[in-house]
Design a protein around this motif. Sequence first.
Motif, PDB file in Angstrom:
ATOM      1  N   LEU A  25       7.807  -9.456   0.867  1.00 43.09           N
ATOM      2  CA  LEU A  25       9.111 -10.323   2.001  1.00 43.09           C
ATOM      3  C   LEU A  25       9.810  -9.500   2.753  1.00 43.09           C
ATOM      4  N   SER A  26       9.451  -8.172   3.426  1.00 45.31           N
ATOM      5  CA  SER A  26      10.272  -8.069   4.192  1.00 45.31           C
ATOM      6  C   SER A  26       9.446  -8.530   5.769  1.00 45.31           C
ATOM      7  N   LYS A  27      10.247  -8.638   6.605  1.00 44.32           N
ATOM      8  CA  LYS A  27       9.881  -8.566   8.357  1.00 44.32           C
ATOM      9  C   LYS A  27      10.370  -7.642   8.381  1.00 44.32           C
ATOM     10  N   VAL A  28       9.642  -6.885   9.185  1.00 40.24           N
ATOM     11  CA  VAL A  28       9.793  -5.495   9.484  1.00 40.24           C
ATOM     12  C   VAL A  28       9.265  -5.169  11.340  1.00 40.24           C
ATOM     13  N   LYS A  29      10.479  -4.932  11.716  1.00 44.53           N
ATOM     14  CA  LYS A  29       9.491  -4.592  13.175  1.00 44.53           C
ATOM     15  C   LYS A  29       9.907  -3.513  12.998  1.00 44.53           C
ATOM     16  N   ILE A  30       8.036  -3.074  13.833  1.00 49.06           N
ATOM     17  CA  ILE A  30       8.644  -1.185  14.140  1.00 49.06           C
ATOM     18  C   ILE A  30       8.103  -1.080  14.982  1.00 49.06           C
ATOM     19  N   LYS A  31       8.269   0.305  16.084  1.00 48.71           N
ATOM     20  CA  LYS A  31       7.787   1.132  16.752  1.00 48.71           C
ATOM     21  C   LYS A  31       6.889   1.979  17.084  1.00 48.71           C
ATOM     22  N   ASN A  32       6.213   1.899  17.477  1.00 47.18           N
ATOM     23  CA  ASN A  32       4.215   3.023  18.042  1.00 47.18           C
ATOM     24  C   ASN A  32       4.774   3.888  17.914  1.00 47.18           C
ATOM     25  N   VAL A  33       5.400   5.083  17.647  1.00 49.27           N
ATOM     26  CA  VAL A  33       5.860   6.602  18.492  1.00 49.27           C
ATOM     27  C   VAL A  33       5.005   6.952  19.046  1.00 49.27           C
ATOM     28  N   THR A  34       3.764   7.041  19.651  1.00 54.93           N
ATOM     29  CA  THR A  34       3.175   7.119  20.425  1.00 54.93           C
ATOM     30  C   THR A  34       3.336   6.729  21.878  1.00 54.93           C
ATOM     31  N   ASN A  35       3.276   4.779  22.209  1.00 52.26           N
ATOM     32  CA  ASN A  35       3.339   4.508  23.220  1.00 52.26           C
ATOM     33  C   ASN A  35       4.139   3.975  23.341  1.00 52.26           C
ATOM     34  N   GLY A  36       5.167   3.185  21.948  1.00 54.62           N
ATOM     35  CA  GLY A  36       6.761   2.858  22.267  1.00 54.62           C
ATOM     36  C   GLY A  36       5.786   1.173  22.383  1.00 54.62           C
ATOM     37  N   SER A  37       4.972   1.266  21.737  1.00 56.55           N
ATOM     38  CA  SER A  37       5.409  -0.305  21.241  1.00 56.55           C
ATOM     39  C   SER A  37       5.728  -1.299  19.971  1.00 56.55           C
ATOM     40  N   THR A  38       5.919  -2.756  20.067  1.00 49.67           N
ATOM     41  CA  THR A  38       6.726  -2.653  19.155  1.00 49.67           C
ATOM     42  C   THR A  38       5.578  -4.175  18.537  1.00 49.67           C
ATOM     43  N   MET A  39       5.555  -4.014  17.121  1.00 51.94           N
ATOM     44  CA  MET A  39       5.575  -5.367  16.331  1.00 51.94           C
ATOM     45  C   MET A  39       6.357  -5.749  15.462  1.00 51.94           C
ATOM     46  N   THR A  40       6.678  -6.477  15.021  1.00 54.77           N
ATOM     47  CA  THR A  40       6.921  -7.238  14.095  1.00 54.77           C
ATOM     48  C   THR A  40       5.356  -7.866  12.925  1.00 54.77           C
ATOM     49  N   TYR A  41       6.398  -7.603  12.159  1.00 50.82           N
ATOM     50  CA  TYR A  41       5.782  -8.013  10.629  1.00 50.82           C
ATOM     51  C   TYR A  41       6.549  -8.271   8.906  1.00 50.82           C
ATOM     52  N   THR A  42       5.588  -9.455   8.619  1.00 50.96           N
ATOM     53  CA  THR A  42       6.412  -9.692   7.342  1.00 50.96           C
ATOM     54  C   THR A  42       5.309  -9.118   6.874  1.00 50.96           C
ATOM     55  N   LEU A  43       5.802  -8.588   4.898  1.00 46.39           N
ATOM     56  CA  LEU A  43       4.788  -7.642   3.990  1.00 46.39           C
ATOM     57  C   LEU A  43       4.910  -9.120   3.257  1.00 46.39           C
ATOM     58  N   VAL A  44       3.455  -9.241   2.534  1.00 48.39           N
ATOM     59  CA  VAL A  44       3.303 -10.260   1.556  1.00 48.39           C
ATOM     60  C   VAL A  44       2.022  -9.576   0.925  1.00 48.39           C
ATOM     61  N   ALA A  45       2.120 -10.353  -0.471  1.00 45.69           N
ATOM     62  CA  ALA A  45       0.401 -10.151  -1.152  1.00 45.69           C
ATOM     63  C   ALA A  45      -0.554 -10.592  -0.519  1.00 45.69           C
ATOM     64  N   GLU A  46      -1.621  -9.236  -0.871  1.00 47.11           N
ATOM     65  CA  GLU A  46      -2.925  -9.638   0.015  1.00 47.11           C
ATOM     66  C   GLU A  46      -3.447 -10.905  -0.128  1.00 47.11           C
ATOM     67  N   ASN A  47      -3.122 -11.899  -0.459  1.00 48.07           N
ATOM     68  CA  ASN A  47      -3.875 -13.602  -0.210  1.00 48.07           C
ATOM     69  C   ASN A  47      -3.104 -14.136   0.054  1.00 48.07           C
ATOM     70  N   GLU A  48      -1.840 -13.536   0.669  1.00 46.91           N
ATOM     71  CA  GLU A  48      -0.887 -14.353   1.267  1.00 46.91           C
ATOM     72  C   GLU A  48      -1.361 -13.157   3.672  1.00 46.91           C
ATOM     73  N   ALA A  49      -2.066 -13.093   3.366  1.00 45.23           N
ATOM     74  CA  ALA A  49      -2.018 -11.801   4.762  1.00 45.23           C
ATOM     75  C   ALA A  49      -3.095 -12.994   5.445  1.00 45.23           C
ATOM     76  N   ASP A  50      -2.320 -12.823   6.919  1.00 44.27           N
ATOM     77  CA  ASP A  50      -2.234 -13.432   7.751  1.00 44.27           C
ATOM     78  C   ASP A  50      -1.967 -12.587   9.404  1.00 44.27           C
TER      79      ASP A  50
END
Length: 93
Positions: A25-50
């Motif tokens: 249920l965490s909303k996690v903002k991550i940065k790709n160390v190699t190219n500097g791009s950022t993404m934000t994902y919410t971690l959910v159970a497998e059946n809720e993934a989208d």
Amino acid sequence: KLEEVLSNARLIDESTLDMSKALILSKVKIKNVTNGSTMTYTLVAENEADLKAGKISVDSPIGKGLLGKKIGEIADITVPSGIMKFEVVDISR
């Protein structure tokens, strides 16, 4: 299948979750160390993934790699093409 999902369901009280670490249920903002791009994902159970909605499963390679990480930590995530490094930039609910 629905009976199986319901029999394994658990209620999670979000107010008791540790905000300092990436958990389900965490909303996690991550940065790709190699190219500097950022993404934000919410971690959910497998059946809720989208992926289109920014929800990834805690059972996916990226989800597994982020679980338990804190802001500023680097997650080494094994993907088919090798190892990717992501820095955890922010964690929210």
